[in-house]
Design an enzyme around this catalytic site. Structure first.
Site, short mmCIF file in Angstrom:
data_model
loop_
_atom_site.label_atom_id
_atom_site.label_comp_id
_atom_site.label_asym_id
_atom_site.label_seq_id
_atom_site.Cartn_x
_atom_site.Cartn_y
_atom_site.Cartn_z
N GLY A 253 1.29 -1.03 -0.16
CA GLY A 253 -0.03 -0.57 -0.52
C GLY A 253 0.93 1.40 -0.27
O GLY A 253 0.01 2.16 0.05
N ALA A 254 1.59 1.70 -0.62
CA ALA A 254 3.45 2.83 -0.66
C ALA A 254 2.81 3.50 -1.77
O ALA A 254 3.67 4.19 -1.34
CB ALA A 254 4.19 1.73 -0.84
N ASN A 255 1.25 3.94 -3.13
CA ASN A 255 1.80 4.26 -3.55
C ASN A 255 0.59 5.46 -2.61
O ASN A 255 1.01 7.05 -3.72
CB ASN A 255 0.38 4.17 -4.71
CG ASN A 255 -0.85 4.02 -3.56
OD1 ASN A 255 -0.66 2.86 -3.22
ND2 ASN A 255 -1.94 4.42 -4.75
N GLY B 232 0.07 8.18 1.12
CA GLY B 232 -0.77 7.99 2.26
C GLY B 232 0.70 7.92 3.25
O GLY B 232 1.48 7.65 3.27
N GLY C 33 1.70 4.91 3.64
CA GLY C 33 2.96 3.78 2.80
C GLY C 33 3.96 3.91 2.14
O GLY C 33 5.54 4.40 1.97
N SER D 221 -4.11 -0.14 14.52
CA SER D 221 -4.66 1.08 15.04
C SER D 221 -5.12 1.15 16.00
O SER D 221 -5.15 0.29 16.83
CB SER D 221 -5.80 1.00 14.07
OG SER D 221 -6.63 1.98 14.30
N TYR E 219 -14.27 -3.58 11.33
CA TYR E 219 -12.44 -2.86 11.28
C TYR E 219 -12.27 -3.11 12.58
O TYR E 219 -10.40 -3.86 12.32
CB TYR E 219 -12.86 -1.46 11.43
CG TYR E 219 -11.43 -0.99 11.47
CD1 TYR E 219 -10.56 -0.65 10.34
CD2 TYR E 219 -11.16 -0.01 11.88
CE1 TYR E 219 -9.26 -0.63 9.81
CE2 TYR E 219 -9.61 0.96 12.13
CZ TYR E 219 -9.06 0.90 11.18
OH TYR E 219 -7.94 1.10 10.80
#
Length: 299
Positions: A22-24, A26, A28, A146, A172
Site C-alpha cells: 500500500g505504498a502509493n 499516505g 505507505g 490501529s 474493522y
C-alpha cells in the site's frame, strides 16, 4: 529511547531491501520514501501499478513497483513469486496496506473485505516471503494496526466473515485486533530462530484517505477535524521506528506519544488485554492457515 524520534533518527539503510504494501499514497508512501532516502532498496507493493509508478517517480532512491492485490490469494501468490525471484533476501516486510469502515463486501476468495485485506492478505504474503527474511540478521516484519483494535473489537470465530450480520466498525476492530494477534504469535514462532523479529505500529490519527469509506455521519466530522490530525509523514514514524530503531525488540508495539496516542513522536505503547490472549492468537493462526492455504516455515 528518545522521546522525539524523527526521520533523522532512521539509521543508514544501505544494502537493505524493504517491501512496503500500500505504498502509493499516505502512510505507505511516506514509509517507502523515508526508507529509500536513507539508502534502502524499496519495493512499492500496490494494487494499482500505474499509481505505484507515479509514486515511485516522486521518491529519490532505488525504488521498484510490484503488483499486489491483497483481496486475491492468486495475486498474493503471484506477487510473492515475483518478489522471491527478484530478491534472494528481504530485510523488511512492512504490512501497511488496509481498508477501513467499508460497506459489506467480500474479497475474490469470499473473505469479508476488511479482514481479508488487513489480516488474511498480509498473513498469506508474510508466510510466502518469510524464508527470504529468516536468514537475514536484523530482518523484521512490521504490521500496521490501529487504535481501532480497542473499539468494539473481538475475533468472532462463530461468524468470522460477518455473514449473519455486518457492522463495519466492529469488522474493522476485528481486523486490526487480528493484526496485533498475528504479530504476537509470529514473534513467538520466530523467537527460536533469533534473526527475524515481528513488531507492530499504529499511526494515531493521520491525514490520509483511509476513512474514505466511512459512513457520511462519520466522514463529515472527520473532514472538519482533519486540520487537527497529524500529517502522513508523522503518522508513518511509528512504523519506521518499529522497522529501523536498533533498540526495538520483537513483539513491541509503537504509536504516537501524545495524549491518547492521537499524535506525536513515536514511542513504545501498549495494546489491549484482548490482543495478548495467547489461546485466541493460536486459534486465529490456525484458522488463517486454513483459510489462506499458507503455512509458515516456523513452528
Amino acid at each position: 529511547m528518545s522521546s522525539t524520534w524523527t526521520e533523522q533518527d532512521i539509521p543508514d539503510q544501505a544494502g537493505r531491501v524493504a517491501v512496503v504494501t500500500g505504498a502509493n499514497s499516505g502512510l505507505g508512501f511516506e514509509t517507502a520514501r523515508m526508507l529509500a532516502e536513507h539508502g534502502a532498496r524499496v519495493v512499492l507493493a500496490v494494487r494499482d501499478v500505474e499509481k505505484g509508478k507515479q509514486a515511485a517517480a516522486r521518491i529519490t532512491g532505488d525504488v521498484a513497483v510490484q503488483a499486489l492485490d491483497l483481496t486475491s490469494l492468486a495475486s498474493i501468490r503471484s506477487a510473492a513469486a515475483d518478489l522471491r525471484a527478484a530478491h534472494p533476501r528481504i530485510d523488511l516486510l512492512i504490512n501497511n496496506a488496509g481498508v477501513m469502515y467499508t460497506p459489506k463486501q467480500t474479497t475474490a476468495d469470499g473473505f469479508e473485505l476488511q479482514l481479508g485485506t488487513n489480516h488474511l492478505g498480509h498473513f498469506a504474503l508474510t508466510g510466502l516471503l518469510l524464508d527470504r527474511l529468516l536468514p537475514v540478521p536484523g530482518s523484521r516484519v512490521v504490521t500496521v494496526s490501529s487504535t481501532g483494535h480497542r473499539i468494539r473489537a473481538a475475533i468472532h470465530f462463530d461468524d468470522l466473515q460477518w455473514e449473519r450480520s455486518y457492522d463495519r466498525a466492529a469488522a474493522y476492530g476485528q481486523a486490526k485486533l487480528a493484526n496485533l494477534m498475528f504479530t504476537y504469535e509470529l514473534q513467538r514462532r520466530l523467537a527460536p530462530h533469533g534473526t527475524t523479529i515481528a513488531t507492530a505500529a499504529h499511526p494515531g490519527v493521520s491525514r490520509t484517505d483511509l476513512a474514505r469509506n466511512a459512513p457520511t455521519a462519520l466522514r463529515v466530522p472527520l473532514t472538519w477535524l482533519a486540520p487537527l490530525f497529524q500529517p502522513a509523514e508523522m503518522g508513518a514514524l511509528p512504523t519506521l521506528r518499529a522497522a529501523t530503531d536498533p533498540g526495538v525488540v520483537g513483539g513491541q508495539y509503537y504509536g504516537p506519544g501524545g495524549r491518547r496516542e492521537i499524535r506525536g513522536y513515536p514511542r513504545l505503547v501498549t495494546s489491549s488485554p484482548a490482543s495478548h490472549d495467547q489461546a485466541t492468537q493460536q486459534r486465529l493462526w490456525a484458522v488463517s492457515e486454513e483459510l489462506t492455504g499458507v503455512t509458515f516455515p516456523v513452528a
